[in-house]
Design an enzyme around this catalytic site. Structure first.
Site, mmCIF file in Angstrom:
data_model
loop_
_atom_site.group_PDB
_atom_site.id
_atom_site.type_symbol
_atom_site.label_atom_id
_atom_site.label_comp_id
_atom_site.label_asym_id
_atom_site.label_seq_id
_atom_site.Cartn_x
_atom_site.Cartn_y
_atom_site.Cartn_z
ATOM 1 N N THR A 12 45.890 70.767 48.544
ATOM 2 C CA THR A 12 44.502 70.306 47.948
ATOM 3 C C THR A 12 43.295 71.386 48.254
ATOM 4 O OG1 THR A 12 45.393 68.345 47.970
ATOM 5 C CG2 THR A 12 42.992 68.364 47.750
ATOM 6 N N SER A 55 52.133 70.496 49.177
ATOM 7 C CA SER A 55 53.045 70.556 50.325
ATOM 8 C C SER A 55 54.152 69.645 49.995
ATOM 9 C CB SER A 55 52.105 69.996 51.447
ATOM 10 O OG SER A 55 52.026 68.549 51.493
ATOM 11 N N THR A 88 48.304 68.339 52.756
ATOM 12 C CA THR A 88 48.213 67.492 53.803
ATOM 13 C C THR A 88 49.428 66.370 54.010
ATOM 14 O OG1 THR A 88 46.770 65.846 52.315
ATOM 15 C CG2 THR A 88 45.792 67.036 53.973
ATOM 16 N N ASP A 89 50.285 66.353 52.812
ATOM 17 C CA ASP A 89 51.305 65.360 52.347
ATOM 18 C C ASP A 89 52.291 65.636 53.702
ATOM 19 O OD1 ASP A 89 49.914 64.029 50.514
ATOM 20 O OD2 ASP A 89 51.361 64.897 48.963
HETATM 21 N N1 ASP Z 1 49.637 66.482 47.370
HETATM 22 C C1 ASP Z 1 48.954 67.603 48.248
HETATM 23 C C2 ASP Z 1 49.708 68.382 49.056
HETATM 24 O O1 ASP Z 1 50.134 67.880 50.145
HETATM 25 C C3 ASP Z 1 47.741 66.674 49.185
HETATM 26 C C4 ASP Z 1 46.850 67.580 49.907
HETATM 27 O O2 ASP Z 1 47.016 68.567 49.880
HETATM 28 O O3 ASP Z 1 46.184 66.783 50.637
HETATM 29 O O4 ASP Z 1 49.712 69.478 48.700
#
Ligand code: ASP
Length: 323
Positions: A12, A55, A88-89
């Site tokens: 993100t 991710s 973050t995932d």
């Molecule tokens: N879905 C996103 C990812 O993990 C969420 C994020 O980046 O916070 O790429």
């Protein structure tokens, strides 16, 4: 000024909200690069736009390639810190994988964002600044790989994503952060445990993670008997207990030489061989199930993948989960 390498992998922090579809997606490969003017007063930054992946698309082989990239770049250039930006995932998985396997003594921080780059209150720029400030801080030496997010510094081993959308999503249940990033300084109030380092060559082991639920059907596990798996991690109940109905299948897996590692589906505490009833931890340990040490399921899976490259026999694997 210290030299810092920033490696972008996507997530993100590198995504934007598209007006037409009202969805967040990767639209600009240089999104993180555009934040660099904010960090130039803290370090001399070199950027590698390595990947631009959400991710959920990251895999252990990609984590391993990232490890090799970091080691190669640090061997060629005199960097004093490395920052990885990541979705973050699965951020905690990449951070823990690097923590276990990176052969490096300089500080390494992983960061990302919960809000995309064109959203109001985007947290990516400040997280990136905090991560760069963390890796140039002398006290960050010997802390292992850390996750820097929302003004906090967490040990890769303990941190987990706890909220789907809140910017304070990264927490270390039972332990808390090891340090803080405030307006004026980066400071630590805890030391992480002694760092474990394991040399590896690949991250290709086939290790599924299974969650125990009440009334679990043994057939769900029987499926695994036919699969070419190298090990399995089970998120059991509480202190490390399982429904008795799945014990015969687990026994078959163990008899086939497949290591079975137990973690708890509770997000605080460690599994222990306390309960003596059928399916209780005491019986499971006697069956040869390996009890883990407070790692969550996704991290125990990575640790088993790494440990499989170190241990000669299944019987040697327990020691990798004792500390
Ligand atoms: N879905 C996103 C990812 O993990 C969420 C994020 O980046 O916070 O790429």
């Amino acid at each position: 000024m210290k030299k810092v390498l920033v490696i972008n992998t996507g997530g993100t922090i590198a995504m934007s909200m598209e007006d037409a579809s009202e969805s967040v997606k990767p639209m600009d490969d240089l999104a993180v690069q555009k934040m660099l003017p904010h960090v130039n007063r803290y370090a001399e930054v070199t950027t590698i736009n390595y990947l631009n992946l959400p991710s959920p698309h990251i895999t252990p082989p990609i984590m391993n390639d990232l490890r090799v990239l970091i080691e190669d770049e640090c061997a060629k250039h005199h960097y004093e810190g490395v920052v990885v930006t990541h979705g973050t995932d699965t951020l905690e998985e990449t951070a823990f994988f690097l923590d276990l396997t990176l052969n490096l003594s300089i500080p390494v921080a992983v960061t990302g964002a919960m809000r995309s780059s064109n959203e109001l209150g985007a947290d990516g720029p400040v997280n990136l600044i905090s991560a760069v400030r963390t890796v140039v801080e002398p006290q960050s030496a010997d802390k292992g790989v850390v996750v820097v997010f929302n003004d906090e510094i967490h040990a890769a081993r303990h941190v987990t994503k706890t909220h789907t959308s809140n910017v304070a999503t990264f927490q270390s249940p039972s332990y808390g952060p090891i340090g803080n990033v405030s307006k004026k300084e980066v400071s630590y109030h805890h030391y992480p445990l002694d760092r474990e380092y394991y040399p590896i060559t690949h991250a290709n082991a086939n290790v599924p993670l299974i969650k125990a639920v009440a009334g679990m059907n043994p057939e769900w596990l029987a499926f695994l008997l036919e699969q070419p798996i190298d090990g399995v991690v089970i998120e059991g109940f509480g202190l490390g207990n399982l429904p008795p109905a799945i014990l015969p299948t687990l026994k078959q897996l163990i008899d086939k030489g497949i290591p079975v590692v137990m973690v708890s589906r509770c997000y605080n505490g460690q599994v222990q061989d306390v309960y003596g009833y059928e399916g209780g931890g005491h019986m499971l340990k006697q069956m040869g199930i390996i009890f883990s040490n407070g790692l969550n399921g996704q991290k125990a899976r990575l640790k088993l993948m790494v440990a499989l490259q170190q241990a000669g026999k299944s019987s040697e694997l327990q020691q990798f989960f004792n500390h």
